[in-house]
Design a protein around this motif. Structure first.
Motif, PDB file in Angstrom:
ATOM      1  N   VAL A  83       0.762  -0.919  -0.100  1.00  7.32           N
ATOM      2  CA  VAL A  83       0.045  -0.264  -0.152  1.00  7.32           C
ATOM      3  C   VAL A  83       0.717   1.214  -0.020  1.00  7.32           C
ATOM      4  N   VAL A  84       0.528   2.232  -0.543  1.00  5.05           N
ATOM      5  CA  VAL A  84       1.152   3.286  -0.752  1.00  5.05           C
ATOM      6  C   VAL A  84      -0.052   4.469  -0.603  1.00  5.05           C
ATOM      7  N   MET A  85       0.498   5.075   0.525  1.00  9.65           N
ATOM      8  CA  MET A  85      -0.968   6.226   0.556  1.00  9.65           C
ATOM      9  C   MET A  85      -0.806   7.833  -0.608  1.00  9.65           C
ATOM     10  N   LEU A  86      -1.636   8.222  -0.139  1.00  9.34           N
ATOM     11  CA  LEU A  86      -1.554   9.286  -0.456  1.00  9.34           C
ATOM     12  C   LEU A  86      -2.261   9.956   0.040  1.00  9.34           C
ATOM     13  N   THR A  87      -1.165  11.106   0.525  1.00 12.29           N
ATOM     14  CA  THR A  87      -2.529  12.514   1.238  1.00 12.29           C
ATOM     15  C   THR A  87      -2.235  13.834   0.995  1.00 12.29           C
ATOM     16  N   GLY A 110      -0.255  -0.470   8.514  1.00  7.40           N
ATOM     17  CA  GLY A 110       1.137  -1.704   6.782  1.00  7.40           C
ATOM     18  C   GLY A 110       1.470  -1.076   6.282  1.00  7.40           C
ATOM     19  N   ALA A 111       0.774   0.434   5.918  1.00  6.75           N
ATOM     20  CA  ALA A 111       1.513   0.797   4.748  1.00  6.75           C
ATOM     21  C   ALA A 111       2.835   1.059   4.775  1.00  6.75           C
ATOM     22  N   ASP A 112       3.304   0.785   3.063  1.00  3.86           N
ATOM     23  CA  ASP A 112       4.775   0.262   2.633  1.00  3.86           C
ATOM     24  C   ASP A 112       5.650   1.721   2.618  1.00  3.86           C
ATOM     25  N   ASP A 113       4.253   2.625   2.063  1.00  2.00           N
ATOM     26  CA  ASP A 113       4.899   4.177   1.577  1.00  2.00           C
ATOM     27  C   ASP A 113       4.702   5.175   1.594  1.00  2.00           C
TER      28      ASP A 113
END
Length: 261
Positions: free
Chosen positions: A75-79, A94-97
């Motif tokens: 999971v790559v999070m955007l915010t 658990g996000a990977d980036d």
């Protein structure tokens, strides 16, 4: 073709990123809210998820939490939020980036590629571990029956027929082992190794001697067999197998049964 699930409630961003990802050779599925994101994740089985933190229905944190309960997909999070605690919370779930908006599309593509490469590497290592375990099990099945007997003359035989090693007692007459008052089940090789080590308490027994006395000279992959059985033996007799105090390793030489003082 790697599959990407892109989750963001901003349609222009979804359109532009879908175009960029497709040009890079990805197959892209999109979702605009939390509930549909979880549904698409189950249906499309993506190889990587790009997840916006601010979503209607369920926020990105909750989506990530539920994804992690079902899958190990990267999971790559955007915010748009750049608070340090948000990053910590996302990575803890658990996000990977983690990428902060606004971002450069090439940077995001590079991060997606990086997490996919790590995933491939992890899977390859897991497969190598699985093959190693299979090989070890095969060796154990092919190994000859241990040739040490309970009454072999060169080993110590106490008058009462029992070897005492602190919380461990080996009954030579019944070839049984009791640990802290409870009988345990040992394989023939585990029993043979324990019998040998307890016959020479507080003395080093070399790896070669343990291998030859247990499986005979020329045993295939004897050092692997010995390492596996010592580990299994520790699991059964040590209070803390990760920090053994009975069957201890003498680096470069062999093993020793240390009698409690």
């Amino acid at each position: 073709m790697p599959r990407v699930l892109l989750i963001d409630d901003e349609e222009p961003l979804r359109v532009s990123l879908t175009y960029a990802l497709t040009r890079e050779g990805y197959s892209v599925t999109t979702a605009a809210d939390g509930p549909s994101a979880l549904e698409r994740a189950r249906d499309s089985q993506p190889d990587v998820v790009i997840l916006d933190l601010m979503l209607p229905g369920l926020d990105g944190m909750e989506v990530c939490r539920r994804l992690r309960a079902e899958s190990d997909v990267p999971v790559v999070m955007l915010t748009a939020r750049d608070r340090g605690q948000d990053k910590i919370d996302g990575l803890s779930l658990g996000a990977d980036d983690y990428v902060t908006k606004p971002f450069d599309t090439p940077e995001l593509l590079a991060r997606v590629g990086a997490v996919l490469r790590r995933r491939v590497s992890a899977r390859r290592l897991l497969e190598e571990d699985r093959l190693l375990v299979q090989r070890m099990e095969e060796l154990l099945r092919q190994a000859p029956i241990p040739r040490i007997t309970a009454r072999e003359p060169q080993l110590r035989t106490p008058p009462d027929g029992r070897l005492h090693g602190g919380r461990v007692v080996v009954d030579l007459d019944s070839a049984s082992v009791v640990v802290a008052g409870q009988p345990i089940t040992c394989s023939a090789a585990e029993y043979a190794l324990l019998r040998i080590l307890l016959s020479y308490p507080n003395r080093v027994v070399t790896r070669t001697e343990l291998i030859e006395r247990t499986w005979g000279p020329g045993a295939p992959d004897g050092h692997t067999l010995l390492a596996v059985h010592i580990r299994c033996l520790r699991e059964k007799i040590e209070e803390d197998p990760a920090h053994p105090r009975l069957v201890t390793t003498v680096p470069g030489i062999g093993f020793r049964y240390d009698l409690p003082s």
